[in-house]
Design a protein around this motif. Structure first.
Motif, PDB file in Angstrom:
ATOM      1  N   ASN A 151       0.880  -1.084  -0.116  1.00  0.00           N
ATOM      2  CA  ASN A 151       0.157  -0.085   0.023  1.00  0.00           C
ATOM      3  C   ASN A 151       0.875   1.302   0.138  1.00  0.00           C
ATOM      4  OD1 ASN A 151      -1.409   2.280   2.003  1.00  0.00           O
ATOM      5  ND2 ASN A 151      -3.104   1.105   0.271  1.00  0.00           N
ATOM      6  N   LEU A 152       0.532   2.096  -0.964  1.00  0.00           N
ATOM      7  CA  LEU A 152       1.467   3.391  -1.148  1.00  0.00           C
ATOM      8  C   LEU A 152       0.857   4.733  -0.397  1.00  0.00           C
ATOM      9  CD1 LEU A 152       2.516   2.684  -4.848  1.00  0.00           C
ATOM     10  CD2 LEU A 152       3.580   1.975  -2.828  1.00  0.00           C
ATOM     11  N   GLY A 153      -0.265   4.754   0.352  1.00  0.00           N
ATOM     12  CA  GLY A 153      -0.637   5.548   0.921  1.00  0.00           C
ATOM     13  C   GLY A 153      -2.238   5.989   0.739  1.00  0.00           C
ATOM     14  N   ALA A 154      -2.877   6.676   1.685  1.00  0.00           N
ATOM     15  CA  ALA A 154      -4.244   6.848   1.556  1.00  0.00           C
ATOM     16  C   ALA A 154      -4.582   7.578   0.283  1.00  0.00           C
ATOM     17  CB  ALA A 154      -4.807   7.778   2.804  1.00  0.00           C
ATOM     18  N   PRO A 155      -5.770   7.190  -0.630  1.00  0.00           N
ATOM     19  CA  PRO A 155      -6.012   7.905  -1.901  1.00  0.00           C
ATOM     20  C   PRO A 155      -6.520   9.171  -1.459  1.00  0.00           C
ATOM     21  CG  PRO A 155      -7.579   5.990  -1.395  1.00  0.00           C
ATOM     22  CD  PRO A 155      -6.354   6.114  -0.154  1.00  0.00           C
ATOM     23  N   ALA A 156      -6.948  10.078  -2.380  1.00  0.00           N
ATOM     24  CA  ALA A 156      -7.848  11.350  -2.578  1.00  0.00           C
ATOM     25  C   ALA A 156      -9.115  10.767  -2.540  1.00  0.00           C
ATOM     26  CB  ALA A 156      -7.470  12.066  -3.859  1.00  0.00           C
TER      27      ALA A 156
END
Length: 477
Positions: free
Chosen positions: A137-142
Motif C-alpha cells: 500500500n502506497l498511502g491513503a488515496p484522495a
C-alpha cells in the motif's frame, strides 16, 4: 476530459466494498483483500515522504516471451499478440477480490499478475489461481470531498502501470490524500519500494489534475500524462512529465499552451514511436482566435518540446461542444497516424508530417471513440461509445469502415488467437469477435462490474480483466 458523458458507474459501490476490506480507512496503511479465501499479505508500510528513494544501480530483469509489460502490450500500443494459438470459448477460472477497483490493465511479468487499485495498493498475484504473492500500500488515496470535482472515489492509481526490464521495477502513479501525485517504482519480484518521487504538474492546481493515461517507458524515463477530473473543473492544463527511471535527475515537462484544460487523459496513454512521443489532447478553453494547442495530436521530442502537431479545422467548434480528439490515444498504422475523438470523425495523418491545422490526408465518419485502439497490420479496431468498428487503412491514404459491432459501451479491444477481444463495460461482459466479419463468437459474464474504457489482457491461454473489486481470469483453451 468529458464533461457530460459516462458518469462513472463504480464510484458509488467501490467505497462500500473497500470499507469491508479496510481500504477506505484513514491513514496510509491498508489491509489487502484476499482472493477466493486465500491467504492475504500483510499491510504495506506508510507512504514514503517527499524525498527521493533509490537503492543504487540494479541489474536488468528482461521480460519473458509472452509477458504483458505495459498498456496494450507494446510501446506503440498495438494491443495485438502475434502467433497466439487459436482460442476457444473463454471460461472464468478465478477472481481475486482486492481492496479497490482496478482501472488500468493488469500486467503479467515474471510469472506474476501485477495490478494496482484505486486504494493505492499494488498486488502481485499467482496467475494459476489468483493468490496474493505480495502487496504494497502506497498511502491513503484522495477522496471526492477534497477534490474540486470528479467521479472516482476513492481516487488512487487509475492508469495502467509500466514495467522497466532495465531495472526490474514496476512503475505506478498514485494520487494521494490532499491531491498529491507520486511516482513509485517497486521491485516486481518482491514489492519493495525502490523509487519514490513526487511528480506534480508544474502549472495550475494539483488537485484539479487527474492521471488516467497509461504510463509509458521511453529511453530510460517514465512518461506521465495528466488531464483533469470528470467535470473539467478547476485550474488544470494538459501536461506531460518525463522522469528518470532511476528516480534521480531532472524531471522534464511539457504543458499544453492553452489558458485552461487541454487534458491528456485517454486511457491508452502516450504512444512511443521511435524517437518521438505521440499524444492526443482534449478540449481547451479557447473557441476562437489563434489555435491554443488543444484538440490536437502532438509529436514531442525526448526533451518534451513540440516537434509537430495536427488539429482539425473544426478545433474551435470541437472545444465549444466538448467534441475533441483527446478521448482516444493516437494510432500508428503503417506510414500513417490515425486520430479519432468524441466528434466521431477519423483523421488519417502523414506520420512524417502531421499536417498542422486541417492538414489530414483523409477523413471518414467512424464513431465517437474512447480509450485505446488495437492495430493488426493495416487494420484498426476502434473502441466506440456504443460498440466496436473495424477500420481498413489503405496504402493510398483511404479509410474504410468494414463492419460495426453494437455494444452497450465498448471497451478497448485487443487481438490474438484468431479473435478480437472486447469488453462491454456497461453489461460487464467479455466478447470474442471474428476479425473478418464482426460476428460475435463467444460471450461470457465477467462476474463483477467493469470500469470505464476497460481492456482485457491476453497472456498464453489466459485473459485477465480488471474489475470494480480486483482481477478476474479466464481460460481460453
Amino acid at each position: 476530459m468529458p464533461r457530460h458523458r459516462w458518469a462513472d458507474p463504480l464510484s458509488a459501490g467501490v467505497c462500500a466494498l473497500a470499507l469491508l476490506l479496510g481500504g477506505c480507512a484513514s491513514g496510509s496503511g491498508g489491509t489487502p483483500g484476499t482472493p477466493n479465501g486465500g491467504t492475504g499479505a500483510s499491510p504495506g508500510p506508510s507512504s514514503p515522504g517527499p524525498s527521493e528513494l533509490t537503492a543504487g544501480p540494479r541489474g536488468p530483469t528482461p521480460a519473458a516471451p509472452g509477458d504483458w509489460t505495459q498498456y496494450h502490450r507494446d510501446a506503440l500500443r498495438t494491443g495485438t499478440v502475434p502467433d497466439l494459438p487459436a482460442a476457444g470459448a473463454p471460461a472464468r477460472t478465478w477472481a481475486a477480490h482486492l481492496d479497490g477497483a482496478v482501472y488500468g490493465q493488469p500486467l503479467l511479468v515474471g510469472g506474476r499478475v501485477l495490478a494496482a487499485t484505486e486504494n493505492n495498493t499494488v498486488y502481485a498475484l499467482d496467475p494459476s489461481g489468483g493468490t496474493v504473492l505480495w502487496s504494497r500500500n502506497l498511502g491513503a488515496p484522495a477522496r471526492e470531498s477534497e477534490l474540486p470535482c470528479g467521479n472516482i472515489d476513492p481516487l488512487g492509481i487509475t492508469s495502467t502501470p509500466v514495467y522497466d526490464p532495465a531495472t526490474g521495477l514496476l512503475f505506478v502513479l498514485a494520487e494521494l490524500a490532499g491531491g498529491r501525485h507520486r511516482l513509485t517504482g517497486l521491485d516486481a519480484a518482491t514489492g519493495e519500494v525502490v523509487v519514490s518521487r513526487d511528480a506534480e504538474p508544474p502549472v495550475g492546481d494539483r488537485t484539479a489534475h487527474q492521471q488516467r493515461a497509461a504510463l509509458a517507458l521511453w529511453d530510460g524515463r517514465v512518461v506521465i500524462a495528466y488531464g483533469g477530473l470528470y467535470g473539467d473543473c478547476g485550474d488544470y492544463r494538459g501536461t506531460v512529465l518525463s522522469v528518470p527511471a532511476t528516480g534521480a535527475g531532472e524531471i522534464r515537462a511539457y504543458t499544453v499552451p492553452t489558458g485552461r484544460e487541454g487534458g491528456i487523459w485517454a486511457s491508452g496513454g502516450p504512444v512511443v514511436d521511435g524517437d518521438r512521443l505521440l499524444l492526443s489532447v482534449g478540449n481547451g478553453e479557447s473557441t476562437g482566435g489563434g489555435h491554443d494547442g488543444s484538440d490536437s495530436v502532438l509529436s514531442l521530442t525526448p526533451e518534451l518540446t513540440r516537434a509537430d502537431f495536427f488539429a482539425p479545422a473544426t478545433w474551435a467548434e470541437d472545444n465549444a461542444a466538448d467534441l475533441d480528439l483527446g478521448s482516444l490515444a493516437p494510432v500508428r498504422v503503417g506510414p500513417y497516424v490515425l486520430a479519432v475523438g468524441k466528434r466521431g470523425t477519423g483523421y488519417l495523418l502523414d506520420a512524417k508530417n502531421l499536417g498542422g491545422i486541417g492538414g489530414e490526408k483523409a477523413r471518414a465518419d467512424v464513431c465517437p471513440a474512447f480509450g485505446g485502439a488495437a492495430v493488426d497490420g493495416t487494420t484498426v479496431y476502434v473502441p466506440c461509445e456504443d460498440g466496436l468498428v473495424r477500420l481498413a487503412v489503405g496504402a493510398d491514404a483511404s479509410l474504410h469502415v468494414d463492419w460495426r459491432l453494437p455494444l452497450g459501451r465498448g471497451g478497448s479491444p485487443v487481438v490474438g488467437g484468431g479473435a478480437v477481444w472486447v469488453l462491454d463495460w456497461r453489461a460487464a461482459t467479455l466478447h470474442t469477435v471474428d476479425p473478418a466479419s464482426g460476428r460475435v463468437l463467444h460471450t461470457v459474464d465477467v462476474g463483477a462490474k467493469v470500469p470505464n474504457f476497460a481492456s482485457p489482457v491476453l497472456v498464453g491461454d489466459q485473459v485477465l480483466v480488471g474489475t470494480a473489486d480486483g482481477v478476474t481470469a479466464f481460460r481460453t483453451r
